[in-house]
Design an enzyme around this catalytic site. Structure first.
Site, short mmCIF file in Angstrom:
data_model
loop_
_atom_site.label_atom_id
_atom_site.label_comp_id
_atom_site.label_asym_id
_atom_site.label_seq_id
_atom_site.Cartn_x
_atom_site.Cartn_y
_atom_site.Cartn_z
N GLU A 95 0.85 -1.20 0.00
CA GLU A 95 0.00 0.00 0.00
C GLU A 95 0.88 1.25 0.00
O GLU A 95 2.03 1.20 0.47
CB GLU A 95 -0.93 -0.07 1.24
CG GLU A 95 -1.78 1.14 1.51
CD GLU A 95 -2.79 1.47 0.41
OE1 GLU A 95 -2.37 1.58 -0.75
OE2 GLU A 95 -3.97 1.65 0.73
N ASP A 99 -3.17 6.22 6.39
CA ASP A 99 -3.50 7.56 6.88
C ASP A 99 -4.47 7.39 8.06
O ASP A 99 -4.04 7.24 9.19
CB ASP A 99 -4.10 8.34 5.70
CG ASP A 99 -4.36 9.79 6.00
OD1 ASP A 99 -3.60 10.38 6.75
OD2 ASP A 99 -5.36 10.34 5.48
N THR A 100 -5.79 7.35 7.81
CA THR A 100 -6.71 7.07 8.91
C THR A 100 -6.71 5.56 9.23
O THR A 100 -7.13 5.15 10.30
CB THR A 100 -8.16 7.46 8.55
OG1 THR A 100 -8.60 6.62 7.48
CG2 THR A 100 -8.27 8.91 8.15
P1 IMP Z 1 -6.76 5.81 4.74
O1 IMP Z 1 -7.23 7.09 5.34
O2 IMP Z 1 -5.68 5.16 5.58
O3 IMP Z 1 -7.91 4.89 4.44
O4 IMP Z 1 -6.06 6.19 3.37
C1 IMP Z 1 -6.77 6.18 2.17
C2 IMP Z 1 -5.99 6.68 0.99
O5 IMP Z 1 -5.90 8.11 1.08
C3 IMP Z 1 -4.53 6.24 0.83
O6 IMP Z 1 -4.40 4.96 0.25
C4 IMP Z 1 -4.05 7.33 -0.14
O7 IMP Z 1 -4.36 6.99 -1.48
C5 IMP Z 1 -4.83 8.56 0.30
N1 IMP Z 1 -3.97 9.48 1.10
C6 IMP Z 1 -3.89 9.60 2.42
N2 IMP Z 1 -2.97 10.52 2.79
C7 IMP Z 1 -2.45 10.99 1.63
C8 IMP Z 1 -1.43 11.97 1.32
O8 IMP Z 1 -0.78 12.60 2.18
N3 IMP Z 1 -1.19 12.17 -0.01
C9 IMP Z 1 -1.84 11.50 -1.00
N4 IMP Z 1 -2.78 10.59 -0.75
C10 IMP Z 1 -3.09 10.33 0.55
#
Ligand code: IMP
Length: 173
Positions: A95, A99-100
Site C-alpha cells: 500500500e 492515513d486514517t
Molecule cells: P486511509 O485514510 O488510511 O484509508 O487512506 C486512504 C488513501 O488516502 C490512501 O491509500 C491514499 O491513497 C490517500 N492518502 C492519504 N494521505 C495521503 C497523502 O498525504 N497524499 C496523497 N494521498 C493520501
C-alpha cells in the site's frame, strides 16, 4: 505551487532495498503472492518486488472505503478484485500510505476471510497523527509527519504520481 522534497529518490530506494531484504528473509523457502493496492502503490510495488529473490506472483486490487458513521469498521467497495484464489497462499499487501487506516483495516478483513496461509502488510508510508483504525504494518518504509504528500505513486487530484521522490504539496506557493 511549489513542491518541497520530503523524501529523496536516493533515500526511498535505499529504504526499499532494506525492506526487500527483510521480506526475503521472512519468506525464505516460501512462495509469495503480492497484492498491490491501486493506484497509489504501483511504484512502491514495482520497486520492492525488483529486489525480491523468492518466487513471487503479482496481483492488483483497487478498493474504496467509506466510514458509515455508526461503526468503526467502515464499508469496502472493491472496484477491481484479484483474479487469483489466495486460499492457503502467503499474501503480502503493498500500500502507498496508511492515513486514517480505514482502507487497510477493511481490506485486510476482506482478504483474511479468503483463507490465506498468512497475510501481511507492507506500507510505504504511515502518518500516525491521523490514525483512527488500528492497522498492523509488518513492513514499513517511512513514518511521516501530518502533511499532505505527493509523488512516488501518491497523488493530488490525480496528479504527481510519476515523481520519483515524495514531496510536500504547498498549494498557492
Ligand atoms: P486511509 O485514510 O488510511 O484509508 O487512506 C486512504 C488513501 O488516502 C490512501 O491509500 C491514499 O491513497 C490517500 N492518502 C492519504 N494521505 C495521503 C497523502 O498525504 N497524499 C496523497 N494521498 C493520501
Amino acid at each position: 505551487m511549489a513542491i518541497e522534497v520530503y523524501l529523496s529518490e536516493e533515500k526511498i530506494q535505499s529504504r526499499i532495498k532494506e525492506l526487500a531484504n527483510e521480506i526475503n528473509e521472512q519468506y525464505k523457502g516460501k512462495e509469495l503472492t503480492v497484492i498491490g493496492v491501486l493506484n497509489g502503490a504501483f511504484m512502491f510495488t514495482a520497486d520492492l518486488i525488483r529486489h525480491l529473490n523468492i518466487p513471487v506472483t503479482l496481483e492488483f486490487m483497487s478498493a474504496s472505503s467509506y466510514g458509515d458513521g455508526t461503526t468503526s469498521s467502515g464499508k469496502l467497495e472493491i472496484n477491481l478484485d484479484i483474479k487469483k484464489d489466495i486460499k492457503d497462499k502467503h499474501v503480502l499487501i503493498t500500500e502507498d500510505i496508511v492515513d486514517t487506516g480505514l482502507t487497510l483495516s477493511v481490506l485486510r478483513k476482506d482478504l483474511e476471510a479468503r483463507g490465506p496461509a498468512s497475510l501481511k502488510l507492507a506500507s510505504f508510508l504511515f502518518k500516525p497523527a491521523r490514525l483512527e483504525h488500528k492497522v498492523d504494518i509488518d513492513f514499513l518504509g517511512f513514518e511521516i509527519e501530518d502533511k499532505f504528500v505527493i509523488g512516488y505513486g501518491l497523488d493530488f487530484a490525480g496528479r504527481y504520481r510519476e515523481l520519483p521522490y515524495v514531496g510536500i504539496y504547498n498549494e498557492g506557493k
